[in-house]
Design an enzyme around this catalytic site. Structure first.
Site, PDB file in Angstrom:
ATOM      1  N   HIS A 110      -7.495  -1.280   5.339  1.00  0.00           N
ATOM      2  CA  HIS A 110      -6.485  -0.367   5.882  1.00  0.00           C
ATOM      3  C   HIS A 110      -6.353   0.837   4.961  1.00  0.00           C
ATOM      4  CE1 HIS A 110      -2.994   0.793   8.198  1.00  0.00           C
ATOM      5  NE2 HIS A 110      -2.252   0.836   7.105  1.00  0.00           N
ATOM      6  N   HIS A 149       4.816  -5.475  10.207  1.00  0.00           N
ATOM      7  CA  HIS A 149       5.297  -4.840  11.432  1.00  0.00           C
ATOM      8  C   HIS A 149       5.572  -5.876  12.516  1.00  0.00           C
ATOM      9  CE1 HIS A 149       4.459  -0.538  10.502  1.00  0.00           C
ATOM     10  NE2 HIS A 149       3.506  -1.036   9.741  1.00  0.00           N
ATOM     11  N   ASP A 205      -0.131  -4.394   5.986  1.00  0.00           N
ATOM     12  CA  ASP A 205      -0.875  -3.957   7.164  1.00  0.00           C
ATOM     13  C   ASP A 205      -2.291  -4.531   7.207  1.00  0.00           C
ATOM     14  OD1 ASP A 205       1.293  -2.591   8.045  1.00  0.00           O
ATOM     15  OD2 ASP A 205       0.461  -0.585   7.805  1.00  0.00           O
ATOM     16  N   HIS A 221       1.344   3.908   2.031  1.00  0.00           N
ATOM     17  CA  HIS A 221       1.947   4.576   3.178  1.00  0.00           C
ATOM     18  C   HIS A 221       3.466   4.555   3.062  1.00  0.00           C
ATOM     19  CE1 HIS A 221      -1.920   3.750   5.717  1.00  0.00           C
ATOM     20  NE2 HIS A 221      -2.051   4.798   4.922  1.00  0.00           N
ATOM     21  N   ASP A 254       5.882   4.336   5.068  1.00  0.00           N
ATOM     22  CA  ASP A 254       6.678   3.342   5.800  1.00  0.00           C
ATOM     23  C   ASP A 254       6.656   1.973   5.119  1.00  0.00           C
ATOM     24  OD1 ASP A 254       3.928   3.220   6.685  1.00  0.00           O
ATOM     25  OD2 ASP A 254       4.566   1.899   8.308  1.00  0.00           O
ATOM     26  N   HIS A 255       5.945   1.880   3.993  1.00  0.00           N
ATOM     27  CA  HIS A 255       5.959   0.658   3.192  1.00  0.00           C
ATOM     28  C   HIS A 255       6.456   0.895   1.767  1.00  0.00           C
ATOM     29  CE1 HIS A 255       3.648  -1.988   6.012  1.00  0.00           C
ATOM     30  NE2 HIS A 255       3.360  -0.798   6.506  1.00  0.00           N
ATOM     31  N   HIS A 264       0.838  -1.201   0.000  1.00  0.00           N
ATOM     32  CA  HIS A 264       0.000   0.000   0.000  1.00  0.00           C
ATOM     33  C   HIS A 264       0.870   1.246   0.000  1.00  0.00           C
ATOM     34  CE1 HIS A 264       0.781  -0.798   4.259  1.00  0.00           C
ATOM     35  NE2 HIS A 264       0.352   0.416   4.582  1.00  0.00           N
TER      36      HIS A 264
END
Length: 350
Positions: free
Chosen positions: A195, A257, A219, A140, A142-143, A138
């Site tokens: 998400h 995570h 996520d 975001h 942090d990905h 996705h």
């Protein structure tokens, strides 16, 4: 003997309005304290994080701080190998996992959610492989924050993801159930909104190598947890979780995570008498004391202790004080259970 149990559970609080989000998108608040990269989360902040350069600058700050604090990564990694395949978890940021999946016969490799390009590139160089693909679950940062830099270093590398999710540097949009080959490896993309609108997971077919299926869940699903409902309803997330669980009990779960200890501790507040939960919690506590990774688990294991996958269990209904209404469809009730578990988890302070 150490225990995951805590003397008291979270107290419900008021829910803010939903203004500013698209129709059908449900806003779920975060707890005030925690390690989530998008704290404090509100409608305005989430929009800034996902849609503006401020989000990217915040991500860059995260990367710098994590490199300083965890020069060797936040956890001790352990590769998983079966004939012809090597899966290397790469601990990045403060609690993320990227993955390098290698076809050992050809030296071709795919990266999953390359958050920190330096860490992923170091793994590529150490393994001596060719990066052919990036699979992004996705949008975001942090990905997806490492996509651009890795593509600059590997000109033939393609970035795969959902066209619905504004994945940075996307070159090859995927549709639900589309398959991609990397060397002798075959990945299937599954659309799993909830998400985010365009969230996707990737399933590595292990059968040709005598191994189990491998789910890279981003996520959507964690060990004993699931992602927040930033851009979807409980009904949407339930359908996505059910889709993932249809892959089979022996499927290996590789989450985005390291949330295992927090999620299990929360789960122990809901089910006080669950031997599988207690046993897993003891193991995870030992792993985390030694800073070792807790993945993979199996989907079969997850069904025994993950409250987000146990929405059909009477024990969980009783713990939440929920009862199925007369004439209420079973899946509508399960979605209501999921929504309540998610609400309590959002308010939970580890």
């Amino acid at each position: 003997r150490q225990s995951c149990h805590r003397p008291a559970g979270p107290q419900p609080g008021p829910e803010p309005g939903r203004g500013g989000l698209p129709e059908g998108v449900e806003y779920i608040p975060t707890r005030k304290k925690g390690k989530n990269p998008m704290k404090p989360v509100g409608v305005a902040w989430y929009s800034l994080y996902t849609r503006t350069r401020l989000g990217y600058l915040f991500y860059q700050r995260q990367v710098r701080k994590a490199r300083e604090r965890y020069p060797q990564g936040h956890s001790v990694s352990q590769p998983c190998c079966f004939p012809g395949v090597k899966i290397l978890p790469i601990p990045v940021l403060s609690n993320n996992y990227s993955y390098l999946v290698i076809d050992t016969s050809s030296g071709s490799a795919a990266a999953i959610d390359p958050s920190d390009p330096l860490a992923v590139q170091a793994a590529i160089e150490k393994e001596g492989v060719i990066l052919e693909a990036i699979f992004c679950t996705h949008k975001h940062w942090d990905h997806s924050g490492g996509n651009a830099e890795l593509c600059q270093q590997h000109s033939s590398c393609k970035v795969y993801g959902s066209a619905l999710d504004s994945v940075p540097d996307l070159t090859n949009p995927l549709t639900d159930r589309e398959k991609v080959s990397v060397g002798c490896l075959t990945f299937q993309a599954l659309a799993t909104p909830g998400h985010t609108v365009g969230h996707m997971v990737y399933v590595l077919d292990g059968e040709p190598f005598g191994g189990p299926p491998c789910l890279f869940s981003g996520d959507l699903l964690f060990l004993s947890g699931c992602g927040r409902l930033f851009e979807g309803s409980a009904e949407t997330m339930l359908a996505s979780l059910d889709l993932a669980m249809g892959l089979g009990k022996d499927t290996l779960l590789w989450p985005g995570h390291e949330y295992a200890l927090e999620c299990l501790t929360f789960a122990s507040l809901l089910e006080l008498d669950n031997p599988a939960l207690d046993q897993k919690c003891q193991w995870v506590m030992q792993q985390r004391q030694e800073k070792r990774i807790t993945c993979p688990s199996t989907l079969g294991e997850e069904q025994t202790y993950n409250p987000f996958l146990r929405t059909h269990q009477p024990e969980l209904h009783a713990a939440l004080g929920l009862r199925q209404g007369v004439g209420e469809h079973p899946n509508a009730f399960r979605a209501r259970v999921l929504k309540e578990v998610r609400r309590r988890k959002d308010l939970y302070k580890a």
